[in-house]
Scaffold this motif. Sequence first.
Motif, PDB file in Angstrom:
ATOM      1  N   ALA A 259     -37.237  35.651 -26.140  1.00  0.00           N
ATOM      2  CA  ALA A 259     -38.025  34.578 -25.539  1.00  0.00           C
ATOM      3  C   ALA A 259     -37.377  34.080 -24.252  1.00  0.00           C
ATOM      4  CB  ALA A 259     -38.207  33.428 -26.531  1.00  0.00           C
ATOM      5  N   THR A 260     -36.027  33.989 -24.248  1.00  0.00           N
ATOM      6  CA  THR A 260     -35.323  33.545 -23.048  1.00  0.00           C
ATOM      7  C   THR A 260     -35.499  34.535 -21.904  1.00  0.00           C
ATOM      8  OG1 THR A 260     -33.677  32.436 -24.437  1.00  0.00           O
ATOM      9  CG2 THR A 260     -33.086  32.832 -22.129  1.00  0.00           C
ATOM     10  N   ARG A 261     -35.395  35.833 -22.241  1.00  0.00           N
ATOM     11  CA  ARG A 261     -35.585  36.859 -21.214  1.00  0.00           C
ATOM     12  C   ARG A 261     -36.999  36.794 -20.635  1.00  0.00           C
ATOM     13  NH1 ARG A 261     -35.026  40.839 -24.150  1.00  0.00           N
ATOM     14  NH2 ARG A 261     -37.195  41.527 -24.280  1.00  0.00           N
ATOM     15  N   THR A 262     -37.981  36.635 -21.529  1.00  0.00           N
ATOM     16  CA  THR A 262     -39.366  36.535 -21.060  1.00  0.00           C
ATOM     17  C   THR A 262     -39.563  35.311 -20.178  1.00  0.00           C
ATOM     18  OG1 THR A 262     -40.173  37.642 -23.052  1.00  0.00           O
ATOM     19  CG2 THR A 262     -41.770  36.367 -21.793  1.00  0.00           C
ATOM     20  N   MET A 263     -38.935  34.206 -20.572  1.00  0.00           N
ATOM     21  CA  MET A 263     -39.062  32.986 -19.781  1.00  0.00           C
ATOM     22  C   MET A 263     -38.384  33.140 -18.428  1.00  0.00           C
ATOM     23  SD  MET A 263     -38.243  29.070 -20.937  1.00  0.00           S
ATOM     24  CE  MET A 263     -38.737  27.712 -19.884  1.00  0.00           C
ATOM     25  N   GLN A 264     -37.235  33.839 -18.396  1.00  0.00           N
ATOM     26  CA  GLN A 264     -36.575  34.084 -17.116  1.00  0.00           C
ATOM     27  C   GLN A 264     -37.456  34.921 -16.197  1.00  0.00           C
ATOM     28  OE1 GLN A 264     -32.934  35.844 -18.586  1.00  0.00           O
ATOM     29  NE2 GLN A 264     -31.752  33.985 -18.205  1.00  0.00           N
ATOM     30  N   GLU A 265     -38.068  35.964 -16.770  1.00  0.00           N
ATOM     31  CA  GLU A 265     -38.960  36.796 -15.964  1.00  0.00           C
ATOM     32  C   GLU A 265     -40.166  35.999 -15.477  1.00  0.00           C
ATOM     33  OE1 GLU A 265     -39.981  40.079 -18.397  1.00  0.00           O
ATOM     34  OE2 GLU A 265     -38.020  41.075 -18.226  1.00  0.00           O
ATOM     35  N   ASP A 266     -40.753  35.209 -16.404  1.00  0.00           N
ATOM     36  CA  ASP A 266     -41.907  34.400 -16.019  1.00  0.00           C
ATOM     37  C   ASP A 266     -41.537  33.390 -14.938  1.00  0.00           C
ATOM     38  OD1 ASP A 266     -43.292  35.824 -17.832  1.00  0.00           O
ATOM     39  OD2 ASP A 266     -43.466  34.221 -19.332  1.00  0.00           O
ATOM     40  N   THR A 267     -40.346  32.798 -15.070  1.00  0.00           N
ATOM     41  CA  THR A 267     -39.901  31.826 -14.068  1.00  0.00           C
ATOM     42  C   THR A 267     -39.750  32.484 -12.699  1.00  0.00           C
ATOM     43  OG1 THR A 267     -38.733  30.550 -15.759  1.00  0.00           O
ATOM     44  CG2 THR A 267     -38.079  30.188 -13.463  1.00  0.00           C
ATOM     45  N   GLU A 268     -39.150  33.675 -12.681  1.00  0.00           N
ATOM     46  CA  GLU A 268     -38.985  34.388 -11.412  1.00  0.00           C
ATOM     47  C   GLU A 268     -40.346  34.726 -10.810  1.00  0.00           C
ATOM     48  OE1 GLU A 268     -36.316  34.976  -9.654  1.00  0.00           O
ATOM     49  OE2 GLU A 268     -35.074  33.917 -11.127  1.00  0.00           O
ATOM     50  N   VAL A 296     -47.911  42.913 -27.162  1.00  0.00           N
ATOM     51  CA  VAL A 296     -48.593  42.597 -28.424  1.00  0.00           C
ATOM     52  C   VAL A 296     -47.575  42.292 -29.518  1.00  0.00           C
ATOM     53  CG1 VAL A 296     -50.067  43.550 -30.235  1.00  0.00           C
ATOM     54  CG2 VAL A 296     -50.653  43.913 -27.830  1.00  0.00           C
ATOM     55  N   ALA A 297     -46.470  43.066 -29.575  1.00  0.00           N
ATOM     56  CA  ALA A 297     -45.436  42.825 -30.585  1.00  0.00           C
ATOM     57  C   ALA A 297     -44.755  41.485 -30.350  1.00  0.00           C
ATOM     58  CB  ALA A 297     -44.418  43.964 -30.544  1.00  0.00           C
ATOM     59  N   ASP A 298     -44.424  41.165 -29.092  1.00  0.00           N
ATOM     60  CA  ASP A 298     -43.785  39.878 -28.786  1.00  0.00           C
ATOM     61  C   ASP A 298     -44.676  38.715 -29.172  1.00  0.00           C
ATOM     62  OD1 ASP A 298     -41.566  41.160 -27.834  1.00  0.00           O
ATOM     63  OD2 ASP A 298     -42.145  41.023 -25.716  1.00  0.00           O
ATOM     64  N   LEU A 299     -45.982  38.826 -28.891  1.00  0.00           N
ATOM     65  CA  LEU A 299     -46.900  37.748 -29.249  1.00  0.00           C
ATOM     66  C   LEU A 299     -46.987  37.594 -30.762  1.00  0.00           C
ATOM     67  CD1 LEU A 299     -49.798  38.331 -26.673  1.00  0.00           C
ATOM     68  CD2 LEU A 299     -48.251  36.374 -26.754  1.00  0.00           C
ATOM     69  N   GLY A 300     -46.976  38.711 -31.480  1.00  0.00           N
ATOM     70  CA  GLY A 300     -47.008  38.640 -32.944  1.00  0.00           C
ATOM     71  C   GLY A 300     -45.763  37.999 -33.506  1.00  0.00           C
ATOM     72  N   ASN A 301     -44.584  38.268 -32.903  1.00  0.00           N
ATOM     73  CA  ASN A 301     -43.336  37.656 -33.370  1.00  0.00           C
ATOM     74  C   ASN A 301     -43.250  36.183 -33.003  1.00  0.00           C
ATOM     75  OD1 ASN A 301     -42.427  40.079 -34.472  1.00  0.00           O
ATOM     76  ND2 ASN A 301     -41.516  40.740 -32.525  1.00  0.00           N
ATOM     77  N   LEU A 332     -51.027  40.413 -18.484  1.00  0.00           N
ATOM     78  CA  LEU A 332     -51.561  40.834 -19.773  1.00  0.00           C
ATOM     79  C   LEU A 332     -51.204  39.852 -20.879  1.00  0.00           C
ATOM     80  CD1 LEU A 332     -50.912  44.694 -19.652  1.00  0.00           C
ATOM     81  CD2 LEU A 332     -53.034  43.454 -19.205  1.00  0.00           C
ATOM     82  N   ARG A 333     -50.001  39.322 -20.819  1.00  0.00           N
ATOM     83  CA  ARG A 333     -49.578  38.373 -21.847  1.00  0.00           C
ATOM     84  C   ARG A 333     -50.497  37.151 -21.863  1.00  0.00           C
ATOM     85  NH1 ARG A 333     -44.818  37.157 -24.645  1.00  0.00           N
ATOM     86  NH2 ARG A 333     -44.598  34.957 -25.182  1.00  0.00           N
TER      87      ARG A 333
END
Length: 438
Positions: A259-268, A296-301, A332-333
């Motif tokens: 989640a942190t990695r995704t948030m870092q990417e989204d922030t960038e 899809v897997a990340d959203l499910g988790n 896509l997310r």
Amino acid sequence: MKKSTLSSRLYKTLFLMIAVTIVISLITVDLFVEDIEYNALNFELNADAEFFKTHIDNGQFKRWRTGNLEAVFLPSGADETRLPEFFRNRPAPFSAEVTVGNKTLLIIIEKIDNPSGKLFLARDFTILERREVLVKILLVSIAMIMLAAGFMVAKGSAKLLTRPLKRLSRDIQKIQPGIAMERLTRDYRDSEFVEIAESFNRFLSALESHIQREKSFVKLASHELRTPLAIISGALEILEQRRDVSQNDQRTLQRIRNATRTMQEDTEMLLQLARGKTAKEDFIAFDMVKLTIEIVADLGNSCGNFKGRTEVIYGSAELLVYSNPALVRMLLRNLIKNALMHTSARVQVQLGRKSIHIDDFGSGLPQSVVSQFSQVPHKAPGGLQESSFGLLIVQLICERLNWQLEIEHSGSSGTQFIIRMPDCGQDVSILPCGGLEP
């Protein structure tokens, strides 16, 4: 439908005014000439009538003829068969133009009391009538010449009047948005254009100030957003280095790290969108199928309610796309998450070679959002300014990647989003590009 220009409307209006003025002048001159001619002939005939009255002898029939004048005195009770045919069966008094064969006559008939009878006069003014026709032809010719000259004058005047406006329009189109924008010149002859240039320059100054504030805000936000994410990442590394966490806790820590990695990417990506830039080196070839399955897997988790409800359909096991993977991930997310949130049924993601279809089977989007998609082109900034934050991010990303975002349908049976990706062609270095890698 092709819209008319101000120049064409102006010269048409000027030409119409000139044409109407010429036609009215022509009609007025013609009526004036005819009136003068008629009154002059009437005056001459009345003078002739007074002359012939003094030459009537004892109330007897009498007839006078000259080159272009014929006069007859008919006593009361006399037979009109003695009169020329053009005098017969006419009331007295009488005054009018009469056409007899190829001649035009002005006829006057008067009653005389002493001696009792009628005096008939007819003047042949065929020559004058023919000259009048020539004068009319001359007037029409002059009017046509004046119309041609009026057309040229109207067109030239319209160009002259709209020239500063066209110059102002060209100068405005040359201005590129940014921090230091070029100002419009004020060297116009007309004060109205000077006022427009000054007003537009004031607007540019206010816009520059707004852009500067936005850049300052983005710079500060960049620091404020990255700092807590860096702290979280550091804390996760410390926990992992201790090696005293259980296997269940390790799975939890991995979820936090993901989640942190995704948030870092989204922030960038959000910061890049805010800056209005997407670097060329950020475009790489990646597998769209693999990326979609990971999302899809990340959203499910992340949410138990999302798990197992998304079906990914693809024709081949690998689908390479040349674009920015972080932006595509965010795109896509947001779309898949939005679909899962608006229905309790399944969501279908179909990956094609040049398009992506995302279908849900919920109650559909609000009509205001659908109407904005149908009225605003996909490249128009702010088209979804009144919709959700997620859809706004989706639109901004599509604009940046030069992808097309459409709503195929939305209603009680569900909503279908379509993302269309243009083909990169042979030169994959061309940006923006969102097509398939050749």
